[in-house]
Scaffold this active site. Structure first.
Site, PDB file in Angstrom:
ATOM      1  N   CYS A 101      70.782  48.844  42.459  1.00  0.00           N
ATOM      2  CA  CYS A 101      71.832  49.754  42.014  1.00  0.00           C
ATOM      3  C   CYS A 101      72.626  49.134  40.864  1.00  0.00           C
ATOM      4  O   CYS A 101      73.104  48.003  40.976  1.00  0.00           O
ATOM      5  CB  CYS A 101      72.763  50.100  43.171  1.00  0.00           C
ATOM      6  N   GLN A 115      69.884  51.341  54.386  1.00  0.00           N
ATOM      7  CA  GLN A 115      69.934  50.522  53.187  1.00  0.00           C
ATOM      8  C   GLN A 115      71.268  49.785  53.112  1.00  0.00           C
ATOM      9  O   GLN A 115      72.326  50.400  53.188  1.00  0.00           O
ATOM     10  CB  GLN A 115      69.743  51.335  51.914  1.00  0.00           C
ATOM     11  N   GLY A 154      60.918  55.798  40.581  1.00  0.00           N
ATOM     12  CA  GLY A 154      61.484  55.979  39.252  1.00  0.00           C
ATOM     13  C   GLY A 154      60.803  57.061  38.443  1.00  0.00           C
ATOM     14  O   GLY A 154      59.635  56.914  38.063  1.00  0.00           O
ATOM     15  N   GLY A 209      62.600  60.259  44.043  1.00  0.00           N
ATOM     16  CA  GLY A 209      64.042  60.169  43.869  1.00  0.00           C
ATOM     17  C   GLY A 209      64.689  61.503  43.578  1.00  0.00           C
ATOM     18  O   GLY A 209      64.723  62.395  44.414  1.00  0.00           O
ATOM     19  N   ARG A 210      65.176  61.660  42.342  1.00  0.00           N
ATOM     20  CA  ARG A 210      65.974  62.847  42.022  1.00  0.00           C
ATOM     21  C   ARG A 210      65.237  64.167  42.254  1.00  0.00           C
ATOM     22  O   ARG A 210      65.858  65.182  42.573  1.00  0.00           O
ATOM     23  CB  ARG A 210      66.468  62.757  40.576  1.00  0.00           C
TER      24      ARG A 210
END
Length: 329
Positions: free
Chosen positions: A93, A63, A205, A226-227
């Site tokens: 970001c 990335q 997301g 993600g998280r």
């Protein structure tokens, strides 16, 4: 062909090579990403340190953060030469240092520049070039902003689009607040897919696990976790069985750690500190009896000078055996 069905999101200051190796032991099929690296760092910095990765990480994408088409093309070519499978441009970001450098989510306001960057990278490399963006920033209308950016980068040759289904507020909210406060709008991403049916579209997301991912896959081509992948990495054990109909690489988290230890021993011999690797293990046994003792033992002993893999072995011994750790959760 670019596999977009399931991937693990890049996270700044987190998604290093040790984290990716760890994740790969739980899923063979997920597409992995580096944390965002600026074009300047790649062009002028220590490339071996920044870009080196283990062959087991494939498929793995680089990335990039940047806005100069020439620099993006140069950095993308370097990434291709290092063996990456994909180049991804970060247009999502929201951190202040990213905005100050004219890359990340602020580029949502300059879709023409983003498209020129994509076109330059496509001319420079043979591997896929993709874009990761938000649905909009600040006072932008997501219906217009996302459509404009998407159509521009696809016309420029982008092979896929990854959309974090949340606005980024660059004025007034911190990066941490940007993870939660702007509401998620999955329907906006679904509408984009309906408008561009031939474009590979990945949603990102707030997705908590593989079961949620399966619901999103009814509407889009892929899901980026993600998280959840970092806070509760054991969830990745469900990815290959549930999304690809294949067995997971290992049946339990304890099996994953058995496979991880030789890598850790090799890295320690190369001068890597144990904590650089164990920091990725915090959520490995979340919800299992002994998980808190596991975390505490690593926190107290993993940072000590000369700490070795015996620290990890001792920490794992504090966790009760619990079978596959609810891999379908």
């Amino acid at each position: 062909m670019l596999q977009t069905r399931f991937s693990i999101a890049p996270m700044m200051d987190w998604t290093d090579r040790h984290c990716r190796f760890f994740h790969r032991l739980m899923t063979r099929r997920a597409r992995l990403y580096t944390e965002m690296l600026t074009t300047g760092a790649i062009i002028h910095g220590d490339r071996a340190r920044l870009l080196g990765f283990d062959v087991s990480e494939h498929p793995v994408a680089l990335q990039l953060g940047g806005s100069s088409p020439d620099d993006l093309a140069t950095a993308a070519k370097i990434g291709e030469e290092f063996g990456y499978d994909e180049i991804n441009l970060n247009v999502g970001c929201p951190s202040d240092r990213v905005k100050d450098g004219r890359f990340g989510a602020c580029l949502m306001a300059e879709p023409g520049l983003v498209a020129r960057g994509v076109a330059a990278m496509k001319r420079a490399v043979k591997i896929p070039v993709t874009v990761k963006c938000r649905i909009g920033i600040d006072d932008q209308d997501p219906e217009v902003a996302l459509d404009t950016l998407a159509r521009g980068v696809i016309a420029a040759g982008a092979d896929a689009l990854i959309v974090h289904a949340r606005k980024a507020w660059l004025n007034g909210l911190s990066p941490k607040q940007n993870r939660d406060i702007p509401p998620l709008d999955y329907d906006r991403v679904y509408r984009l897919k309906a408008a561009l049916p031939d474009v590979p579209l990945v949603i990102n997301g707030g997705i908590a696990g593989v079961e949620e991912a399966k619901e999103h896959l009814k509407h889009v081509d892929g899901v980026m976790l993600g998280r959840a992948a970092y806070q509760e990495p054991w969830r990745l054990l469900a990815a290959d069985p549930e999304l690809f109909g294949e067995a997971a690489p290992h049946a339990t988290m304890k099996d994953v750690f058995t496979a991880m230890l030789p890598y850790m021993e090799d890295q320690l011999a190369r001068g890597v500190r144990l904590h650089a690797m164990t920091r990725h293990f915090v959520g490995a046994f979340h919800g299992v009896p002994g998980a808190r003792a596991f975390r505490r033992y690593l926190a107290e002993n993993g940072v000590k000078p000369g700490a070795g893999v015996n620290v990890v072995r001792s920490a794992i011994d504090l966790v009760e055996d619990s079978g596959p750790l609810s891999i379908a959760a």
